[in-house]
Design an enzyme around this catalytic site. Sequence first.
Site, PDB file in Angstrom:
ATOM      1  CE  LYS A 179      -4.064   2.049   2.019  1.00 20.99           C
ATOM      2  NZ  LYS A 179      -4.960   1.886   3.155  1.00 20.99           N
ATOM      3  CD  GLU A 185       8.168  -6.909   7.124  1.00 19.22           C
ATOM      4  OE1 GLU A 185       7.551  -7.290   8.340  1.00 19.22           O
ATOM      5  OE2 GLU A 185       7.902  -5.895   6.785  1.00 19.22           O
ATOM      6  N   GLY A 240      -5.793  -2.812   4.203  1.00 22.02           N
ATOM      7  CA  GLY A 240      -4.879  -3.995   3.621  1.00 22.02           C
ATOM      8  C   GLY A 240      -5.799  -5.363   3.679  1.00 22.02           C
ATOM      9  NE  ARG A 241      -8.412  -5.259   9.531  1.00 23.92           N
ATOM     10  CZ  ARG A 241      -7.750  -4.127   9.621  1.00 23.92           C
ATOM     11  NH1 ARG A 241      -6.717  -3.898   9.191  1.00 23.92           N
ATOM     12  NH2 ARG A 241      -8.414  -3.125  10.492  1.00 23.92           N
ATOM     13  CD  GLU A 326      -3.699  -5.628  10.549  1.00 19.63           C
ATOM     14  OE1 GLU A 326      -2.562  -6.299  10.858  1.00 19.63           O
ATOM     15  OE2 GLU A 326      -4.110  -5.583   9.658  1.00 19.63           O
ATOM     16  CG  HIS A 356      -6.152 -37.184  13.510  1.00 18.40           C
ATOM     17  ND1 HIS A 356      -6.115 -38.452  14.038  1.00 18.40           N
ATOM     18  CD2 HIS A 356      -7.173 -37.095  12.623  1.00 18.40           C
ATOM     19  CE1 HIS A 356      -7.050 -39.112  13.306  1.00 18.40           C
ATOM     20  NE2 HIS A 356      -7.674 -38.433  12.435  1.00 18.40           N
ATOM     21  CE  LYS A 468       4.263  -2.925  10.237  1.00 19.38           C
ATOM     22  NZ  LYS A 468       3.300  -2.157   9.325  1.00 19.38           N
TER      23      LYS A 468
END
Length: 501
Positions: A179, A185, A240-241, A326, A356, A468
Site C-alpha cells: 500500500k 519486508e 489492507g485486509r 487486526e 487429530h 516496526k
Amino acid sequence: MSTKSAQSDSANPSKAVFGSLQAAGLTLDLAYQGISQPEWASLFTKADQIGLKGQITELLTGGLVNTSEHRPALHTTLRDLNKNPMLYKGNDVMPAIAEVWQRMEGLCNKWVGVTDLIHIGIGGSDFGPRLAVQALAHSANKPNRGMRVHFAANVDSAELSHILERAQANSTKVLIVSKSFSTSETMMNAKTIINWFKAKNLTSSQIQNSLFAVTCNVKAAESFGIQADNIFPFWDWVGGRFSVWSAVGLPIALQYGFETFKQFLSGANAMDQHFASTPISHNLPVLLALALYHQQTKHHSKAYAVLPYAHALELLPFWLQQLDMESNGKSTDRQGKYVKTSSPIVFGSAGTNAQHSYFQLLHQGPEIIPVDFIMVKEAMSSLPEAKEHHNALLANCLAQAQALAHGKESSDPNLSYAGKRPSNLIALPKLDAYHLGALLALYEHRAFSLGALWNLNPFDQPGVELGKVLARPIEEALKGSQPNDEGFDSITSARINYLKQ
C-alpha cells in the site's frame, strides 16, 4: 418455506429449518448454538440499541466508519460490478475502479509465455490473494493458465530462496504489492529478486519489463523503477485486509482469467446486497456476529475455531486471523475508553486433520470454544474414489458438530464429554470463485458487526506499529561491529550482543 417455519426462524434462528438462512448461495445453520428464543430476542434488542442497521448503511454508503482516521471504508465498492456511484471527498471513485478493471483485463489478455509469477507482499497484501489462488486451484470448469504462482511474504530469506530455486528467470514476472510501497519486508524481498535477475544475466530492460506493482503510492513505485504502465493503483480508503477485491487480487485474474475474478467480485457483492437489505433476524453476517457475541458474554469465550472441511480452504483460518484480530483486537473503543472484551483469538485448520490435533481440547477442555464448521457439498477431485472420500469428509464434519453439541455421559469422568459446545455450520454448494467471494465477504461483514457490538473501530490497526519502529534501530545495531550497550533495555541489549558474537 412455510409461514410456521418463517416465524420460528425469526424468533429463534437456532430453530430455523435447514436452508432457510441463505445468502449468495451459502447456507448458515445455527442449530447447535444453544441460544434460546429469549436470548435471541435479547440479542436482537442489542442490535437495535446500537443502531446496527444504521451502521451497516453507513459502511455501505461511504460514511466515515474509520473513526480514528476520519475516512470511509469503501472496499465493498471495489466489487460493485454495476458501477453505482460512490463519492469520496466529493468525487465518484467508480470510474477509477473501472479503469483498473479494464487494465487488469488487458494485462490478462497479453500475459503470454509466463511460467512463474512471484507475488511479493505481506499481511493484507498477501493473505487474500494467496488464499484465493490456492482455493480456486481445486475449482472445476474454469480457465487455468497453469503458471507457478509463488507468494513471498516473510523477510526470512528461506522462503524466497525456495521460490527462486524453482522459478525460471527468463519467463518470470514479479508483482510487488505494498500500500505504501515502503513495507520493509516487501521492499527487501523485491531488491533481492532484482539481484537474482541480474545474477541470471537479465538486462536492465528485461528486468524492468518483468516488474509490476500494486500500490497506493504510485510515485514511490515509479522511483523504485517500475514502469508507469506496470503500476496498478488502489486507494487509501481500502484497508489492507480488505484489499483482495482491488488490484491486489491480480494473481487471481492472471491465473484463472478476468471473468473468474469478476465472479469472485460478484459473489462478494451478492453478500453485500444481502447485508444491506436483509432484516437482522435473517442477516447471515449479523447472526454470526450475534452468536459469537453471545458466547463471549455468556461463557467468556476467549477463542473460536474455524474448521473448513475442505483442503482447498486450509488457508482460510490464517486469513481470518488477520481479519478478526487486526480489526477488532483493540483495548479501547471508538471514544477512547478501555474495553474488557474485543476480538477472540482465532485458530483453525482443515478437517479432518484438525481432529487429530486440538479436538481433544474442544471436546473435553474446561473452556467453551465456539466452532465454525465449513463444508462444501460438491467434491473437489476427479479421482475415481472422490465421492467415497467426500462422504467420509462430510460425515466427519457432521459427526464432530453433533458430538460437540450433545456430548456423552459416562461413569468414568475421563470418558465423559460435557457437550453444549456451540458451533455453526456454513455450507457451500461448491467451491468456485462466486461462492469463495461470498464466503470472504460474509466474514468481513461479521467482523464489522462484531466491531459495532463492542463499539470498536475495525478499520485501523495502530497496534502493529510499535514493533516496526523498534525493529529499525535493532537492525542497525545488528549490522554494527561493536558490542551494543546503549539505546535499548538491558534484556534486548544482551540479546543483540549474543547475536553479534
